[in-house]
Design a protein around this motif. Structure first.
Motif, PDB file in Angstrom:
ATOM      1  N   ILE A 183       0.812  -1.215   0.000  1.00 30.18           N
ATOM      2  CA  ILE A 183       0.000   0.000   0.000  1.00 30.18           C
ATOM      3  C   ILE A 183       0.846   1.265   0.000  1.00 30.18           C
ATOM      4  N   GLU A 184       2.163   1.119  -0.123  1.00 26.94           N
ATOM      5  CA  GLU A 184       3.062   2.268  -0.159  1.00 26.94           C
ATOM      6  C   GLU A 184       2.708   3.171  -1.331  1.00 26.94           C
ATOM      7  N   GLY A 185       2.458   4.461  -1.022  1.00 27.74           N
ATOM      8  CA  GLY A 185       2.178   5.439  -2.058  1.00 27.74           C
ATOM      9  C   GLY A 185       0.734   5.513  -2.505  1.00 27.74           C
ATOM     10  N   LEU A 186      -0.135   4.657  -1.965  1.00 25.79           N
ATOM     11  CA  LEU A 186      -1.528   4.622  -2.429  1.00 25.79           C
ATOM     12  C   LEU A 186      -2.441   5.588  -1.678  1.00 25.79           C
ATOM     13  N   GLN A 187      -1.994   6.066  -0.499  1.00 23.95           N
ATOM     14  CA  GLN A 187      -2.771   7.029   0.289  1.00 23.95           C
ATOM     15  C   GLN A 187      -4.178   6.524   0.588  1.00 23.95           C
ATOM     16  N   LYS A 188      -4.276   5.258   0.969  1.00 23.41           N
ATOM     17  CA  LYS A 188      -5.571   4.666   1.284  1.00 23.41           C
ATOM     18  C   LYS A 188      -5.684   4.277   2.751  1.00 23.41           C
ATOM     19  N   GLY A 189      -4.793   4.787   3.572  1.00 16.09           N
ATOM     20  CA  GLY A 189      -4.817   4.456   4.982  1.00 16.09           C
ATOM     21  C   GLY A 189      -3.793   3.396   5.329  1.00 16.09           C
ATOM     22  N   VAL A 190      -3.445   3.319   6.609  1.00 19.34           N
ATOM     23  CA  VAL A 190      -2.395   2.421   7.063  1.00 19.34           C
ATOM     24  C   VAL A 190      -2.917   0.989   7.214  1.00 19.34           C
ATOM     25  N   ASP A 191      -1.990   0.046   7.257  1.00 21.68           N
ATOM     26  CA  ASP A 191      -2.329  -1.355   7.544  1.00 21.68           C
ATOM     27  C   ASP A 191      -2.493  -1.465   9.062  1.00 21.68           C
ATOM     28  N   GLU A 192      -3.725  -1.372   9.522  1.00 23.58           N
ATOM     29  CA  GLU A 192      -3.982  -1.298  10.956  1.00 23.58           C
ATOM     30  C   GLU A 192      -3.533  -2.560  11.687  1.00 23.58           C
ATOM     31  N   ASN A 193      -3.747  -3.707  11.076  1.00 24.50           N
ATOM     32  CA  ASN A 193      -3.329  -4.951  11.727  1.00 24.50           C
ATOM     33  C   ASN A 193      -1.824  -5.007  11.915  1.00 24.50           C
ATOM     34  N   LEU A 194      -1.083  -4.563  10.907  1.00 24.78           N
ATOM     35  CA  LEU A 194       0.376  -4.568  11.016  1.00 24.78           C
ATOM     36  C   LEU A 194       0.842  -3.589  12.086  1.00 24.78           C
ATOM     37  N   VAL A 195       0.242  -2.405  12.136  1.00 24.35           N
ATOM     38  CA  VAL A 195       0.610  -1.424  13.165  1.00 24.35           C
ATOM     39  C   VAL A 195       0.387  -2.001  14.567  1.00 24.35           C
ATOM     40  N   LEU A 231       5.100   7.119  12.477  1.00 21.23           N
ATOM     41  CA  LEU A 231       4.514   7.039  11.146  1.00 21.23           C
ATOM     42  C   LEU A 231       5.225   7.978  10.182  1.00 21.23           C
ATOM     43  N   THR A 232       5.588   7.449   9.039  1.00 23.94           N
ATOM     44  CA  THR A 232       6.078   8.273   7.934  1.00 23.94           C
ATOM     45  C   THR A 232       4.933   8.525   6.966  1.00 23.94           C
ATOM     46  N   ILE A 233       4.759   9.775   6.594  1.00 23.10           N
ATOM     47  CA  ILE A 233       3.802  10.153   5.555  1.00 23.10           C
ATOM     48  C   ILE A 233       4.615  10.715   4.400  1.00 23.10           C
ATOM     49  N   GLY A 234       4.338  10.247   3.179  1.00 19.33           N
ATOM     50  CA  GLY A 234       5.096  10.694   2.016  1.00 19.33           C
ATOM     51  C   GLY A 234       4.230  11.383   0.988  1.00 19.33           C
ATOM     52  N   SER A 235       3.602  10.612   0.126  1.00 26.13           N
ATOM     53  CA  SER A 235       2.891  11.163  -1.038  1.00 26.13           C
ATOM     54  C   SER A 235       1.766  12.122  -0.675  1.00 26.13           C
ATOM     55  N   ALA A 236       1.176  11.968   0.508  1.00 25.54           N
ATOM     56  CA  ALA A 236       0.058  12.838   0.893  1.00 25.54           C
ATOM     57  C   ALA A 236       0.500  14.228   1.328  1.00 25.54           C
ATOM     58  N   LEU A 237       1.799  14.407   1.597  1.00 26.67           N
ATOM     59  CA  LEU A 237       2.305  15.696   2.090  1.00 26.67           C
ATOM     60  C   LEU A 237       2.303  16.767   1.002  1.00 26.67           C
ATOM     61  N   ASP A 238       2.017  17.989   1.394  1.00 23.10           N
ATOM     62  CA  ASP A 238       2.010  19.081   0.429  1.00 23.10           C
ATOM     63  C   ASP A 238       3.379  19.310  -0.200  1.00 23.10           C
ATOM     64  N   CYS A 239       4.456  19.091   0.560  1.00 21.17           N
ATOM     65  CA  CYS A 239       5.803  19.316   0.018  1.00 21.17           C
ATOM     66  C   CYS A 239       6.183  18.259  -1.010  1.00 21.17           C
ATOM     67  N   GLY A 241       3.757  17.270  -3.223  1.00 20.04           N
ATOM     68  CA  GLY A 241       2.686  17.392  -4.198  1.00 20.04           C
ATOM     69  C   GLY A 241       1.348  16.857  -3.742  1.00 20.04           C
ATOM     70  N   GLY A 242       1.247  16.436  -2.472  1.00 16.14           N
ATOM     71  CA  GLY A 242       0.013  15.866  -1.964  1.00 16.14           C
ATOM     72  C   GLY A 242      -0.956  16.913  -1.450  1.00 16.14           C
ATOM     73  N   SER A 243      -2.180  16.470  -1.183  1.00 20.49           N
ATOM     74  CA  SER A 243      -3.210  17.387  -0.684  1.00 20.49           C
ATOM     75  C   SER A 243      -3.862  16.883   0.595  1.00 20.49           C
ATOM     76  N   GLY A 244      -3.334  15.776   1.150  1.00 25.86           N
ATOM     77  CA  GLY A 244      -3.957  15.201   2.337  1.00 25.86           C
ATOM     78  C   GLY A 244      -3.600  15.897   3.627  1.00 25.86           C
ATOM     79  N   VAL A 245      -2.371  16.410   3.707  1.00 26.35           N
ATOM     80  CA  VAL A 245      -1.896  17.028   4.939  1.00 26.35           C
ATOM     81  C   VAL A 245      -0.686  17.892   4.597  1.00 26.35           C
ATOM     82  N   THR A 246      -0.483  18.933   5.371  1.00 23.62           N
ATOM     83  CA  THR A 246       0.688  19.782   5.149  1.00 23.62           C
ATOM     84  C   THR A 246       1.807  19.397   6.116  1.00 23.62           C
ATOM     85  N   LEU A 247       3.015  19.685   5.705  1.00 22.36           N
ATOM     86  CA  LEU A 247       4.154  19.436   6.581  1.00 22.36           C
ATOM     87  C   LEU A 247       4.008  20.251   7.863  1.00 22.36           C
ATOM     88  N   ALA A 248       3.501  21.466   7.728  1.00 22.61           N
ATOM     89  CA  ALA A 248       3.317  22.329   8.895  1.00 22.61           C
ATOM     90  C   ALA A 248       2.356  21.689   9.899  1.00 22.61           C
TER      91      ALA A 248
END
Length: 257
Positions: A183-195, A231-239, A241-248
């Protein structure tokens, strides 16, 4: 306590965000979410100026050494580096400014875990396990089993990520990095069972990556792991190009913890 941890993913010498499951040797199959116009050092300085500790720099394939060195040089002794690390070059990366080296594929010749190679890496690091992160990035098999994936997450190894394997590896490293490669890069939520499982199994720091998309996912990881998993967030970050959350917003979230 759960923290947001930043990343710098390098592919062909550029900072990119990639759908992890497509990362193979055939570039035509590669799905890329973002290619940055900025050099790697731009992101290092951004993290440095906001005191975002524990960032990992991952070299996805060849042609990234110069870019990784640039990233490390912008904040010496603060970033972790991984991708193609072996017992031969691990000390060089520490000398280049890495706080820790991250190792995966080298530990799995012919996709089988090698204790001998792990021992060799530690010897190369002077026996200092505080300089070593073991990457157990994995793919799901069935509903509740995960196996380490290597070679840009394309090859499944013989090592299942479970309580037994975690406990056997903890004496050799200072923390784990674990991407949920499916699910890396898909921005569909974390693998809750693995966490949840990682929180149960790990007694040293562990960073989870894969699917993170917003502050709600940070809160979910904090809740599911009782604050034990970062948690690392990558593709969703505004820095990136994402729109899910800002680095700030992530920085502010960390500061509230």
């Amino acid at each position: 306590m759960t923290r947001f941890r930043p990343c710098i993913d390098l592919h062909a010498g550029q900072v990119k965000q990639i759908v992890g499951g497509t990362l193979d040797s055939e570039t035509a199959a590669l799905k890329t979410n973002f290619v940055s116009p900025h050099p790697p050092s731009y992101f290092t300085k951004l993290y440095r100026d906001n005191n975002l500790l524990g960032a990992h720099v991952i070299m996805l394939g060849p042609g990234n050494s110069e870019a990784a060195r640039e990233a490390l040089a912008a904040w010496p002794g603060a970033l972790q580096v991984g991708g193609g690390i072996t017992d031969k070059n691990a000390p060089e990366w520490i000398e280049a400014g890495a706080d820790k080296v991250i190792i995966t594929s080298y530990l799995f010749p012919d996709a089988k875990f090698s204790q001998q190679r792990l021992d060799a890496v530690l010897v190369a690091l002077g026996g200092n396990k505080t300089k070593l992160v073991i990457d157990l990035s994995c793919r799901r098999r069935g509903d509740n089993s995960w196996f380490v994936a290597m070679n840009k997450w394309q090859t499944i190894t013989d090592l299942e990520v479970n309580q037994e394997s975690i406990k056997s590896l903890e004496p050799y490293c200072s923390e784990f990095l674990i991407h949920a490669a499916d699910i890396e890069g898909l921005q569909k939520g974390v693998d809750e069972n693995l966490v949840k499982r990682l929180a149960e199994w790990c007694s040293i720091p562990v960073t989870y990556a894969g699917g993170g998309r917003n502050l709600e996912d940070l809160e979910a990881v904090k809740r599911l792991s009782d604050g034990k998993v970062d948690l690392t967030i990558g593709s969703a970050l505004d820095c990136f190009g994402g729109s899910g959350v800002t680095l700030a917003e992530c920085i502010e979230w960390n500061n509230r913890q």
